[in-house]
Design an enzyme around this catalytic site. Structure first.
Site, PDB file in Angstrom:
ATOM      1  N   ASP A 312     -15.945  50.272  25.048  1.00 14.01           N
ATOM      2  CA  ASP A 312     -15.235  50.472  23.772  1.00 14.01           C
ATOM      3  C   ASP A 312     -14.266  51.333  23.592  1.00 14.01           C
ATOM      4  O   ASP A 312     -14.717  52.613  24.259  1.00 14.01           O
ATOM      5  CB  ASP A 312     -16.746  51.233  22.915  1.00 14.01           C
ATOM      6  CG  ASP A 312     -16.561  51.268  20.583  1.00 14.01           C
ATOM      7  OD1 ASP A 312     -15.845  50.377  20.905  1.00 14.01           O
ATOM      8  OD2 ASP A 312     -16.475  52.145  20.720  1.00 14.01           O
ATOM      9  N   GLU A 338     -11.250  47.970  26.051  1.00 10.85           N
ATOM     10  CA  GLU A 338     -10.596  48.074  23.881  1.00 10.85           C
ATOM     11  C   GLU A 338      -9.011  48.833  24.469  1.00 10.85           C
ATOM     12  O   GLU A 338      -9.325  50.616  23.859  1.00 10.85           O
ATOM     13  CB  GLU A 338     -11.741  48.335  23.179  1.00 10.85           C
ATOM     14  CG  GLU A 338     -10.690  47.732  21.774  1.00 10.85           C
ATOM     15  CD  GLU A 338     -11.420  48.912  20.418  1.00 10.85           C
ATOM     16  OE1 GLU A 338     -11.815  48.404  19.679  1.00 10.85           O
ATOM     17  OE2 GLU A 338     -11.560  50.001  20.863  1.00 10.85           O
ATOM     18  N   ASP A 403     -13.279  43.632  14.388  1.00 10.57           N
ATOM     19  CA  ASP A 403     -12.547  44.893  13.800  1.00 10.57           C
ATOM     20  C   ASP A 403     -11.698  44.060  12.512  1.00 10.57           C
ATOM     21  O   ASP A 403     -10.492  44.822  12.012  1.00 10.57           O
ATOM     22  CB  ASP A 403     -12.411  45.286  14.736  1.00 10.57           C
ATOM     23  CG  ASP A 403     -13.073  46.366  15.603  1.00 10.57           C
ATOM     24  OD1 ASP A 403     -14.453  46.873  14.903  1.00 10.57           O
ATOM     25  OD2 ASP A 403     -12.418  47.389  16.523  1.00 10.57           O
TER      26      ASP A 403
END
Ligand code: ARE
Length: 530
Positions: A312, A338, A403
């Site tokens: 992340d 990410e 997201d």
């Protein structure tokens, strides 16, 4: 090289091998080269390079050769003025990506556990603080629905965070060594791992190492003990006391949680955090203790059944930290960062792949906005390919995720959705499905980060059967075809709103044709294998 002439170096992106073939690339200043040729030792001769892609500054040329051994070569470039320039000679072994082999055979399915299925009996026990919006999905729910995943044909899972935390999304971790009790805890996790192993399915977990929760014991120690805390260097503290007195008063007041959350937001506090979210204090990645901590967590879960990590906010952590982690990990662990913008600092040596946002942007521009035509789309694809090198086969590709808005909502109808999906499933990189996409689950446009996080619908009568059946078919196609997984991408025709390309590996040749005019009724795709 140099002097503004054509550039090549035998590096990971300019000379690499995939599935037994070698890619050789050359870069030149845009608009200067009339013809580029790869020159091989006598017996093999000269090979004209294909004009692959261009941006405002550079043009890329490529040749793909059979074999993957050491190569002796040079380049001959003719400029538009007729000047011949030679580059080289080079002698090098092509770079070979270290992506675990199992990765290439996968189609991922992403689950946000709170929104998927309830498996534990009773309603989930409440927590003291809840950032609203728990739907009560858990790991037992995933076990309950493994048959659905088998029917769909996916063979790898990516779960958004599952460790102890205060929120439904769990990106604010309070204990990295504990599976959230609301999800069923360690016992259910172990059972899930066992069930996945039986089915030869793999599992990657979401590692939140950019920040922890405000309520993580280490941060709480800093809040309490201030400068005297042994964890003060764990975070990026900008002054003491870390939080004003008011902060605690609001935190412990009787107001509903969301109220308190927003009241606190407007205060000043003395630490760096994720996007000014006070709940998520940023870790200090310069600290050796933090690095050791991250490593311990990553190893701990790899030893307990995880096959890799999605990291992340990886772009908010120095790449060099990830390189350090990567070196310490078992070779079989798949690492996906990410990274939202340029992936070049990150692949192939920090991560095997990143979440493919650049591809997503291109897909949006062609399939959703209709702002570029197929020719421009192809140039975008090839440019990205030139930037990524062999990592493009290990990128985590998606049409949507937790997201983003749901892709179906963005394109508005199933035909267009399925054309885009056909592209994803037949293109280079690891395709993924966000839970619910396979049944036509809808979200709401303009709903911010949680636009696509509706609870999964399990009544079959409510499914979009065309989407479900076609998704299954495309997944099967992908899983059976080595050419789709690792084959060369050969553009045949990209014109107007139509694209035709082939994926080629050995004797296998898959031809894909996607017609995508802006009128949805006329959208169609066609895949043939020979
Ligand atoms: C929640 C609400 C939001 C609200 C926010 C602040 O959903 O509506 O604005 O709180 O109060 C997790 C949760 C989110 C939560 C967030 C903060 O999933 O629901 O938001 O925590 O508590 C940037 C980052 C990128 C990040 C995205 C979301 O660069 O790393 O923002 N993605 C990861 C995860 C998220 C997760 C977190 C990080 C935090 O995948 O799910 O959020 O751990 C442009 C910019 C990008 C930016 C992007 C935002 O593209 O270039 O940098 O990404 O917009 O979409």
């Amino acid at each position: 090289n140099g002097g503004g002439g054509p550039f090549h170096a035998p590096s990971a992106t300019y000379l690499y091998t995939v599935a037994g073939r070698t890619h050789v690339l050359l870069r030149a200043k845009v608009g200067t080269v009339a013809k580029a040729t790869l020159v091989l030792p006598k017996s093999e001769g000269m090979v004209e390079m294909r004009r692959k892609a261009r941006d405002e500054l550079f043009e890329y040329f490529e040749v793909v050769l059979p074999g993957d051994g050491e190569l002796e070569y040079s380049f001959e470039v003719r400029t538009w003025e007729g000047v011949i320039r030679k580059t080289g000679p080079f002698r090098a072994v092509p770079y070979r990506p270290e992506t675990p082999r199992w990765v290439y055979e996968r189609v991922f399915y992403q689950i946000m556990p709170d929104r998927f299925e309830r498996g534990l009996p009773g309603t989930p026990p409440g927590t003291r603080l809840r950032a609203g919006d728990f739907h009560g999905g858990d790991l037992a729910g995933i076990i309950k629905r493994l048959e659905h995943l088998e029917e769909l044909g996916v063979n790898a899972l990516y779960l958004t965070p599952i460790f102890e935390s205060m929120t439904y999304h769990r990106y604010d971790v309070t204990d990295y060594f504990r599976i959230d009790r609301k999800l069923g805890g360690w016992g259910v996790f172990r059972k899930l791992v066992g069930e996945l192993k039986k089915r030869d399915s793999r599992l990657i977990l979401d590692g939140v190492f950019h920040h922890t929760s405000f309520f993580h014991p280490y941060f709480q120690d800093v809040v309490r003990a201030g400068e005297g805390s042994e964890y003060r260097r764990f975070y990026r503290i900008t002054g003491f006391p870390v939080i004003p007195e008011q902060f605690l008063r609001i935190l412990h007041s009787e107001e509903p949680w969301t109220e308190r959350y927003h009241l606190i937001k407007s205060l000043d506090w003395n630490y760096e955090s994720f996007y000014s979210v006070w709940l998520m204090p940023r870790l200090n990645h310069d600290s050796q203790e933090v690095r050791t901590f991250i490593l311990e967590v990553m190893e701990y879960w790899l030893e307990r059944g995880a096959d890799g990590w999605r990291l992340d906010v990886a772009h908010g952590v120095p790449p060099e930290l990830w390189r350090e982690m990567r070196k310490a990990m078992p070779e079989e662990a798949y690492l996906v960062g990410e990274v939202m913008d340029d992936p070049r600092p990150w692949v192939p040596d920090a991560f095997h792949g990143t979440m493919n946002y650049p591809l997503y942007e291109l897909i949006l521009r062609f399939f959703v906005e209709g702002e570029i035509d197929a020719g421009e789309f192809l140039n975008g694809l090839e440019l990205l390919s030139a930037h990524l090198g062999p990592a493009e086969y290990a990128m985590y590709n998606f049409l949507d995720n937790h997201d983003t808005e749901r892709f179906l909502d963005l394109v508005g109808d199933e035909r267009r959705y399925l054309c885009a999906l056909a592209f994803l499933m037949t293109y280079k990189g690891i395709p993924s499905i966000f839970y619910g996409d396979e049944i036509g689950l809808r979200g709401r446009l303009g709903g911010g980060l949680s636009a696509g996080r509706a609870f999964m619908v399990w009544e079959r009568g409510k499914w979009d059967t065309e989407i479900f059946e076609t998704t299954k078919r495309l997944i099967q196609l992908r899983r059976k075809s080595r050419a789709l997984q690792l084959g060369e991408f050969v553009p045949v025709r990209f014109q107007g709103r139509t694209m035709i390309y082939e994926r080629v590996l050995g004797d296998e040749r898959v031809r894909v044709e996607i017609r995508y005019p802006m009128e949805p009724e006329d959208c169609a795709f066609h895949v043939t294998t020979s």
